[in-house]
Enzyme design. Structure first.
Site, short mmCIF file in Angstrom:
data_model
loop_
_atom_site.label_atom_id
_atom_site.label_comp_id
_atom_site.label_asym_id
_atom_site.label_seq_id
_atom_site.Cartn_x
_atom_site.Cartn_y
_atom_site.Cartn_z
N MET A 1 0.85 -1.19 0.00
CA MET A 1 0.00 0.00 0.00
C MET A 1 0.89 1.24 0.00
O MET A 1 1.64 1.46 0.95
CB MET A 1 -0.88 -0.01 1.26
CG MET A 1 -1.76 -1.24 1.37
SD MET A 1 -2.44 -1.48 3.03
CE MET A 1 -3.32 0.04 3.26
N ILE B 1 1.17 -4.84 8.20
CA ILE B 1 2.57 -4.54 8.48
C ILE B 1 2.81 -3.05 8.31
O ILE B 1 2.53 -2.50 7.24
CB ILE B 1 3.51 -5.34 7.54
CG1 ILE B 1 3.24 -6.85 7.69
CG2 ILE B 1 4.97 -5.00 7.81
CD1 ILE B 1 3.93 -7.69 6.63
N GLY C 1 2.11 4.50 4.14
CA GLY C 1 2.55 3.35 3.36
C GLY C 1 2.77 2.11 4.20
O GLY C 1 3.25 2.19 5.31
N SER C 2 2.41 0.94 3.70
CA SER C 2 2.46 -0.28 4.49
C SER C 2 2.18 -1.50 3.61
O SER C 2 2.15 -1.39 2.40
CB SER C 2 1.46 -0.18 5.63
OG SER C 2 0.25 0.36 5.13
N ARG C 3 1.94 -2.64 4.26
CA ARG C 3 1.68 -3.87 3.51
C ARG C 3 0.65 -4.72 4.28
O ARG C 3 0.62 -4.69 5.50
CB ARG C 3 2.98 -4.65 3.37
CG ARG C 3 2.92 -5.75 2.34
CD ARG C 3 4.28 -6.37 2.15
NE ARG C 3 4.39 -7.55 3.00
CZ ARG C 3 5.53 -8.09 3.37
NH1 ARG C 3 6.67 -7.56 3.00
NH2 ARG C 3 5.54 -9.16 4.11
#
Length: 159
Positions: free
Chosen positions: A42, A98, A128-130
């Site tokens: 993301m 995450i 921002g991330s996952r």
């Protein structure tokens, strides 16, 4: 700042497993236990509200402290994260939010024991991330690396 925290209404698409996150499929990896991990990156431009990939009951929500390296980096496996388990018609589904280098906060919206509908909002990762989702053995993936996903809309599995 308002752009980062937007939360548009979505018409939830049909399918057994739908994307929990807006973003881009970063990797698809078979796991040693027979599951398949689908990792969705993301960017700061994506919607960061995450949704339940299937209907079921939240059996655990575990916050694990860690680092804050960029979420597209392999070392992000050790980042701060929240591990979710859902009891669903496909069995136990694990999903991991995450945090990335900028995303320093994961906000679960619902506690363990909550019954959720597919596509229901379950939490937020700031910036921002996952998000990783682990599909059970025998469930085929119907997305490709590099494909854009929309939470609650993009189908992840194939019949």
């Amino acid at each position: 700042m308002l752009w980062f925290f937007r939360d548009p209404e979505r018409e939830i698409a049909p399918g057994r497993v739908i994307s929990p996150a807006d973003g881009v499929v970063q990797s698809i990896m078979p796991w040693k236990d027979g599951r398949t991990r689908v990792a969705i990156f993301m960017s700061p431009l994506n919607v960061h509200v995450n949704r339940a990939p299937l209907a079921g009951t939240v059996t655990s929500v575990e916050h694990i402290p860690g680092g804050f390296v960029p979420a597209f980096n392999k070392e992000s496996e050790n980042n701060e994260r929240v591990v979710w388990h859902f009891d669903t018609e496909l069995g136990d589904i694990e999903m991991i939010q995450i945090a990335g280098a900028v995303a320093r906060r994961i906000v679960p919206y619902i506690p363990q024991g909550t019954k959720v509908e597919q596509g229901e909002r379950i939490g937020l990762i700031r910036f921002g991330s996952r998000v990783d989702i682990y599909l059970p053995e025998g469930v085929e993936v119907d997305v490709e690396v590099g494909q854009k996903t929309t939470a609650g809309v993009t189908r992840i599995d194939r019949d």
